[in-house]
Design a protein around this motif. Sequence first.
Motif, mmCIF file in Angstrom:
data_model
loop_
_atom_site.group_PDB
_atom_site.id
_atom_site.type_symbol
_atom_site.label_atom_id
_atom_site.label_comp_id
_atom_site.label_asym_id
_atom_site.label_seq_id
_atom_site.Cartn_x
_atom_site.Cartn_y
_atom_site.Cartn_z
ATOM 1 N N LEU A 42 9.530 -47.668 42.549
ATOM 2 C CA LEU A 42 10.716 -47.577 43.389
ATOM 3 C C LEU A 42 10.380 -48.060 44.791
ATOM 4 O O LEU A 42 9.331 -47.714 45.341
ATOM 5 C CB LEU A 42 11.208 -46.126 43.459
ATOM 6 C CG LEU A 42 12.345 -45.819 44.448
ATOM 7 C CD1 LEU A 42 13.661 -46.394 43.935
ATOM 8 C CD2 LEU A 42 12.468 -44.318 44.686
ATOM 9 N N VAL B 196 14.741 -50.015 41.490
ATOM 10 C CA VAL B 196 13.828 -49.450 40.505
ATOM 11 C C VAL B 196 13.140 -50.609 39.803
ATOM 12 O O VAL B 196 13.789 -51.526 39.297
ATOM 13 C CB VAL B 196 14.577 -48.573 39.489
ATOM 14 C CG1 VAL B 196 13.618 -48.078 38.403
ATOM 15 C CG2 VAL B 196 15.228 -47.387 40.188
ATOM 16 N N ILE C 265 18.818 -41.961 40.753
ATOM 17 C CA ILE C 265 17.618 -42.799 40.679
ATOM 18 C C ILE C 265 16.797 -42.433 39.450
ATOM 19 O O ILE C 265 16.291 -43.308 38.729
ATOM 20 C CB ILE C 265 16.778 -42.660 41.964
ATOM 21 C CG1 ILE C 265 17.552 -43.216 43.172
ATOM 22 C CG2 ILE C 265 15.448 -43.379 41.812
ATOM 23 C CD1 ILE C 265 16.824 -43.048 44.495
#
Length: 759
Positions: free
Chosen positions: A477, A486, A527
Amino acid sequence: MTTGTVTTVTVDIAGTEISFETGRMAKQAGGAVVVRQGDTMVLCTATVGNLRDVDFLPLTVDVEERMYAAGKIPGSFFKREGRSGEKGTLTARMIDRPIRPLFPKGWHYETQLVAMPLSVDHVNPYDILAMNGASAALMISPVPLPKPVGAVRIGKIDGNFVINPPEESLLAGAENESTLDLVVAGTDDAILMVEAGASEVSEAEILDALDIAHGEIKRLCALQLELAAKVAKEKIVVEAPQLDEALLSQIKASHGPALDAATQVEDKLERQDATKAVETAIVEQYAGTPGTDGYAEGLAAVQAIFYKLEKATIRTRIAVQKRRPDGRSAQEIRPISIEVGVTPRTHGSALFTRGQTQALSVASLGTLKEEMRLDTLGLEKNRYYWHHYNFPPFSVGEAGFMRGPKRRDIGHGALAERALVPVVPSIEEFPYTIRVVSDILESNGSSSMASVCGSSLSLMQAGVPIKAPVAGIAMGLIKEGDDYIVLTDIAGVEDHLGDMDFKVAGTEKGITAIQMDIKIGGLTFDILTDALSQAREARLNILGQMAAVIDAPSAELSQFAPRIIQLQIDPSQIGMLIGKGGETIRGLSDEFESQIDVNDEGQVLVYSANGALGEALAERIRTMMKEVEVGDVFTGKVVKTTTFGAFVELSKGTDGLLHISNVAPGQRVENVEDVLSRGDEIEVKVVEVDRERGRIGLRLIDDPSIAGKSNDELAAVAAAGGGGGGDRGGDRGPRRDRDGGDSRGSGRPRHRRADSDRG
């Protein structure tokens, strides 16, 4: 609660009280806390040493296991604890990883965290308590840690998530075995570390478990803040190092374009050389003259600026411009090359190469007596499958000392082992001890996941019937403000300068292992969802490439692997196999150059380096254990002659009588020894079995009176022909053991009961 100088705070987690106590033990440490859950107690200390002139965080974490905690005496020759075992090392790493990013910039004091289990109840594992206790000790010490770190374990038993499950459920093959072993650490607003082993659990379930874990982490953090509010020492003030912004602007203007170009070179070593050349040019121009006053300070200032500029250049290009150093897209995997069977004399091998990362994984098979025997504080006593990981310095083009495995090697080996445990067969299914070694021959990021892939391939090439192949991928990341990306299959520079290292391994069905560390304040669940989704796509891609090379375990073991043949006999026949004082089993072992183990349930394992001899021995045992029936044919040895016939050994411990009237068909014989002698081998057929009177009657195969007759007709021949059988002196069962029958002497070898899965 405060009693005198002793302060205690408690919290209820999933119906069990966890307490932090300080002021009673180790009072000279910078901070000392005893954490307790049930009868498991861990003393955790945090101590600050001297200020060092270094450019890194001098933090050391040690876990000191004491065998007295479990009421045990060390099994070593010296009867004293040595260096930390695998459990202690892995626990130390789990303490270190979430805490290290929280230390303030510029903290250069020697700092040591020590966790010492004082009592272990084998219900509440000490590792979770040690993680919480280390953070609590820091919170009451002079170290200015901004936030406490809490940790919990999440299991899944009978389909339900369980917070801090009992230790027994974490053992493979346990009655209430957990299909998930997820350790999560974080602050009250972010998850910082994840470590997990799982039995093909889905990504959605992992996210649910993380959400549950974070709720309990918040409560543990609040408890540590409560303790710190009562007894914390004055914090040491640390000023973060300040960069010369004017000098930064000058260097960026003069060398920024060159650095930008250098950091875009695809090859790792060439990029390092190009970047080093830019650094050298900057130092020569801005650091001053070597040997003059102020040069050392100037050099340090310039190098700090260079590092910040390099980091900002690469991170901005990835996060904002969406361009990676080697030119790949965010979800692109580096080129993969796979070979199996690369080392001809080993039992199984694979060479897995992904980009500039290469792992040689080799599988070795052994007998169950070669299992890893554990002398630890835990419940696990032995292990039949394990993985070792080695990272030699030449893998990154360096020269260095090779003095045994480092903590990182142990951690990566344990991760790869955990990833394969759910698919490795039990010892009932595959009665071998299995060791896999992954040597990293080249590294540019994600070597642990390369070893997962290589291990899976080497096991299949060795013929180990794993349930499914396993692949691993490392996700990264880069987050700059509101922009983030990502990254799939991170390279070394992306790991070093990035914000996350998220390793995910699993099968086509689900996840078997996870390891995550982050360097920023925290991750949102959006995320995490993106990372797990990309990891699954990458994993399926790699599994497809692996299947193109080898899609199933080899049907045959290597010719160099030991042959282990598994038989089952009636427990009542064990004495017959053993013989008096172990004579029979030793004789068979010597004759066939093999090893025989038998347990109390009648499970027999035959070990042989020669496959043909092993099969012959197994067949001999089957014959010995088989109940003799009319019509059976044997090549037997004459073991005794009498006035009325010859006794022929049909199998070890079982004789039949060839009557004198049948020793020479068509002729009258006055003396058996005129035709047969002790030791002669003859081919006979059973024509009579009288179990009540203990008689087995035989006739020669070339006797025309039995040629072509059915079993019923043979029985009729025996009944009418006189002299079919005999009993050597009394009515007793068919002779099984000339040395004393069903003897189970103390000399009988035994193998460990095969009642647990591997790992």
